[in-house]
Design a protein around this motif. Structure first.
Motif, PDB file in Angstrom:
ATOM      1  N   PRO A  35       0.935  -1.159  -0.010  1.00 28.89           N
ATOM      2  CA  PRO A  35       0.048   0.252  -0.069  1.00 28.89           C
ATOM      3  C   PRO A  35       0.926   1.260  -0.060  1.00 28.89           C
ATOM      4  O   PRO A  35       1.248   1.995   0.989  1.00 28.89           O
ATOM      5  N   PHE A  36       1.129   1.663  -1.232  1.00 28.23           N
ATOM      6  CA  PHE A  36       1.721   2.976  -1.383  1.00 28.23           C
ATOM      7  C   PHE A  36       0.798   4.268  -1.150  1.00 28.23           C
ATOM      8  O   PHE A  36      -0.244   4.210  -1.466  1.00 28.23           O
ATOM      9  N   ILE A  37       1.491   5.281  -0.418  1.00 25.12           N
ATOM     10  CA  ILE A  37       0.725   6.306  -0.018  1.00 25.12           C
ATOM     11  C   ILE A  37       0.367   7.523  -1.315  1.00 25.12           C
ATOM     12  O   ILE A  37       1.844   7.652  -1.792  1.00 25.12           O
ATOM     13  N   GLU A  38      -0.577   7.704  -1.508  1.00 22.68           N
ATOM     14  CA  GLU A  38      -0.642   8.446  -3.109  1.00 22.68           C
ATOM     15  C   GLU A  38      -1.758   9.497  -2.664  1.00 22.68           C
ATOM     16  O   GLU A  38      -2.589   9.260  -1.572  1.00 22.68           O
ATOM     17  N   GLY A  39      -1.717  10.796  -3.335  1.00 26.19           N
ATOM     18  CA  GLY A  39      -2.867  11.711  -3.271  1.00 26.19           C
ATOM     19  C   GLY A  39      -2.559  12.573  -1.972  1.00 26.19           C
ATOM     20  O   GLY A  39      -1.715  12.746  -1.567  1.00 26.19           O
ATOM     21  N   LEU A  40      -3.723  12.904  -1.437  1.00 23.45           N
ATOM     22  CA  LEU A  40      -3.733  13.865  -0.419  1.00 23.45           C
ATOM     23  C   LEU A  40      -3.317  13.136   0.776  1.00 23.45           C
ATOM     24  O   LEU A  40      -3.600  12.207   1.134  1.00 23.45           O
ATOM     25  N   VAL A  41      -2.080  13.984   1.656  1.00 25.15           N
ATOM     26  CA  VAL A  41      -1.756  13.511   2.650  1.00 25.15           C
ATOM     27  C   VAL A  41      -1.596  14.611   3.746  1.00 25.15           C
ATOM     28  O   VAL A  41      -1.425  15.677   3.379  1.00 25.15           O
ATOM     29  N   CYS A  42      -1.520  14.269   5.030  1.00 28.32           N
ATOM     30  CA  CYS A  42      -1.110  15.061   6.008  1.00 28.32           C
ATOM     31  C   CYS A  42       0.318  15.589   5.817  1.00 28.32           C
ATOM     32  O   CYS A  42       1.137  14.933   5.723  1.00 28.32           O
ATOM     33  N   ASP A  43       0.250  16.758   6.182  1.00 28.55           N
ATOM     34  CA  ASP A  43       1.582  17.565   5.768  1.00 28.55           C
ATOM     35  C   ASP A  43       2.777  17.278   7.076  1.00 28.55           C
ATOM     36  O   ASP A  43       3.875  17.779   6.821  1.00 28.55           O
ATOM     37  N   LEU A  44       2.011  16.999   8.035  1.00 25.56           N
ATOM     38  CA  LEU A  44       3.027  16.591   9.183  1.00 25.56           C
ATOM     39  C   LEU A  44       3.668  15.446   9.311  1.00 25.56           C
ATOM     40  O   LEU A  44       4.532  14.929  10.043  1.00 25.56           O
ATOM     41  N   CYS A  45       2.845  14.326   8.970  1.00 22.89           N
ATOM     42  CA  CYS A  45       3.261  12.909   8.982  1.00 22.89           C
ATOM     43  C   CYS A  45       3.112  11.979   7.773  1.00 22.89           C
ATOM     44  O   CYS A  45       3.765  11.106   7.820  1.00 22.89           O
ATOM     45  N   VAL A  58      -2.892  20.283   4.755  1.00 27.09           N
ATOM     46  CA  VAL A  58      -3.786  19.827   5.741  1.00 27.09           C
ATOM     47  C   VAL A  58      -3.336  18.877   6.682  1.00 27.09           C
ATOM     48  O   VAL A  58      -2.031  18.385   6.312  1.00 27.09           O
ATOM     49  N   HIS A  59      -3.977  18.849   7.930  1.00 24.05           N
ATOM     50  CA  HIS A  59      -3.286  17.748   9.102  1.00 24.05           C
ATOM     51  C   HIS A  59      -4.235  16.884   9.329  1.00 24.05           C
ATOM     52  O   HIS A  59      -5.463  16.995   9.202  1.00 24.05           O
ATOM     53  N   CYS A  60      -3.815  15.637   9.547  1.00 27.39           N
ATOM     54  CA  CYS A  60      -4.446  14.526  10.097  1.00 27.39           C
ATOM     55  C   CYS A  60      -5.079  14.852  11.465  1.00 27.39           C
ATOM     56  O   CYS A  60      -4.407  15.655  12.150  1.00 27.39           O
ATOM     57  N   ASP A  61      -6.022  13.943  12.110  1.00 25.00           N
ATOM     58  CA  ASP A  61      -6.558  14.345  13.324  1.00 25.00           C
ATOM     59  C   ASP A  61      -5.343  14.173  14.427  1.00 25.00           C
ATOM     60  O   ASP A  61      -5.457  14.967  15.418  1.00 25.00           O
ATOM     61  N   ASP A  62      -4.423  12.999  14.446  1.00 28.76           N
ATOM     62  CA  ASP A  62      -3.436  12.764  15.343  1.00 28.76           C
ATOM     63  C   ASP A  62      -2.447  14.146  15.365  1.00 28.76           C
ATOM     64  O   ASP A  62      -2.101  14.716  16.395  1.00 28.76           O
ATOM     65  N   GLN A  65      -4.018  17.198  17.023  1.00 36.10           N
ATOM     66  CA  GLN A  65      -4.194  16.990  18.646  1.00 36.10           C
ATOM     67  C   GLN A  65      -2.800  16.842  19.152  1.00 36.10           C
ATOM     68  O   GLN A  65      -2.850  16.794  20.636  1.00 36.10           O
ATOM     69  N   THR A  66      -1.823  16.653  18.579  1.00 36.96           N
ATOM     70  CA  THR A  66      -0.384  16.369  19.219  1.00 36.96           C
ATOM     71  C   THR A  66       0.805  17.496  18.726  1.00 36.96           C
ATOM     72  O   THR A  66       0.694  17.772  17.599  1.00 36.96           O
ATOM     73  N   GLY A 208       4.395   9.084  16.911  1.00 43.84           N
ATOM     74  CA  GLY A 208       5.489  10.217  16.494  1.00 43.84           C
ATOM     75  C   GLY A 208       6.230  10.493  17.543  1.00 43.84           C
ATOM     76  O   GLY A 208       7.025  11.409  17.560  1.00 43.84           O
ATOM     77  N   ALA A 209       6.321   9.580  18.867  1.00 45.87           N
ATOM     78  CA  ALA A 209       7.064   9.959  20.065  1.00 45.87           C
ATOM     79  C   ALA A 209       8.480   9.945  19.718  1.00 45.87           C
ATOM     80  O   ALA A 209       9.291  10.671  20.259  1.00 45.87           O
ATOM     81  N   THR A 210       9.022   9.033  19.055  1.00 47.13           N
ATOM     82  CA  THR A 210      10.636   8.951  18.715  1.00 47.13           C
ATOM     83  C   THR A 210      10.872  10.034  17.859  1.00 47.13           C
ATOM     84  O   THR A 210      11.935  10.768  18.208  1.00 47.13           O
ATOM     85  N   PHE A 211      10.140  10.552  16.872  1.00 47.01           N
ATOM     86  CA  PHE A 211      10.620  11.525  15.947  1.00 47.01           C
ATOM     87  C   PHE A 211      10.384  12.931  16.801  1.00 47.01           C
ATOM     88  O   PHE A 211      11.054  13.712  16.693  1.00 47.01           O
TER      89      PHE A 211
END
Length: 238
Positions: A35-45, A58-62, A65-66, A208-211
């Motif tokens: 499953p390659f990630i394509e199209g619209l994505v969260c700009d932070l993850c 755009v940003h995802c819910d995570d 909130q974080t 995202g804790a390690t990052f």
């Protein structure tokens, strides 16, 4: 000579071993199950989002909130199906050869956010885990990305002075607590981070804790900017 070698050692799928047309590629069946990630994505993850998008950030819910102490982030794969098998083979199966094709997928994902003079910095391993595995999979990915894109690579700019608990089975809050002050700039070579655009590299992003720990260490060392890049992103419901 090259023709003779190709007859003796024909290209094989890096996932299942079936014959393919080119080296370090996936066969059709494995490609369909990766499953390659394509199209619209969260700009932070970099996780996939519904919709097509028209260039807006755009940003995802995570990520809404974080706190994310970095400016942009991308991932190449969703951590499931064949992508999960590839990551686990790289991480635990001595398949360092997988870093080469993985770097190609990650390079495609990161190009939209990549600064011209950016430097790839791997998430560091504690010396005990490095001794057990004999290599750091994040460093293998960062090195392959550096070679592919002709950009800088700092394998030891960060250190992991204490061995953290394995994150499997931990809640998001426990993961962040576990990584508190767990990554620091190298006492000597960490100074090379100052004034540089840093791309942190790891195999998987979950909470995202390690990052977060690594990004804060980069800011402590006066990085000009920090982005993150993972081979795979864990997605809720994925």
């Amino acid at each position: 000579m090259q023709t003779a070698l190709s007859l003796l050692y024909p290209p094989q799928c890096v996932s299942c071993g079936d014959l393919v047309d080119t080296d370090f590629g996936l066969c059709g069946a494995c490609w369909r199950h990766t499953p390659f990630i394509e199209g619209l994505v969260c700009d932070l993850c970099g996780c996939p989002l519904p919709g097509e998008g028209d260039g807006e950030v755009v940003h995802c819910d995570d990520c809404m909130q974080t706190d994310r102490p970095w400016s942009h982030g991308r991932s190449a794969l969703i951590y499931k199906a064949n992508a999960r098998r590839i990551v686990l083979s790289l991480k635990h199966g001595d398949r360092t050869d997988l870093a080469r094709p993985a770097a190609g997928w990650m390079a495609r994902a990161v190009k939209p956010i990549l600064q011209e003079e950016a430097v790839f910095v791997p998430i560091p391993s504690h010396w005990t885990r490095l001794f057990q595995r004999r290599y750091n999979q994040a460093a293998e990915l960062a090195k392959a990305l550096s070679g592919r894109l002709g950009m800088g690579y700092m394998p030891d700019a960060l250190i992991r002075p204490r061995r953290t608990q394995v994150h499997d089975g931990l809640s998001s809050d426990d993961r962040f607590s576990n990584m508190q002050d767990a990554i620091r700039p190298h006492p000597k070579r960490g100074a090379l981070i100052a004034g540089r655009d840093i791309v942190l590299v790891d195999d998987v992003m979950t909470s995202g804790a390690t990052f977060t720990a690594a990004a804060r260490a980069c800011h402590t060392a006066d990085a000009r900017s920090v982005c993150v890049l993972s081979l795979a992103r864990v997605v809720k419901g994925g």
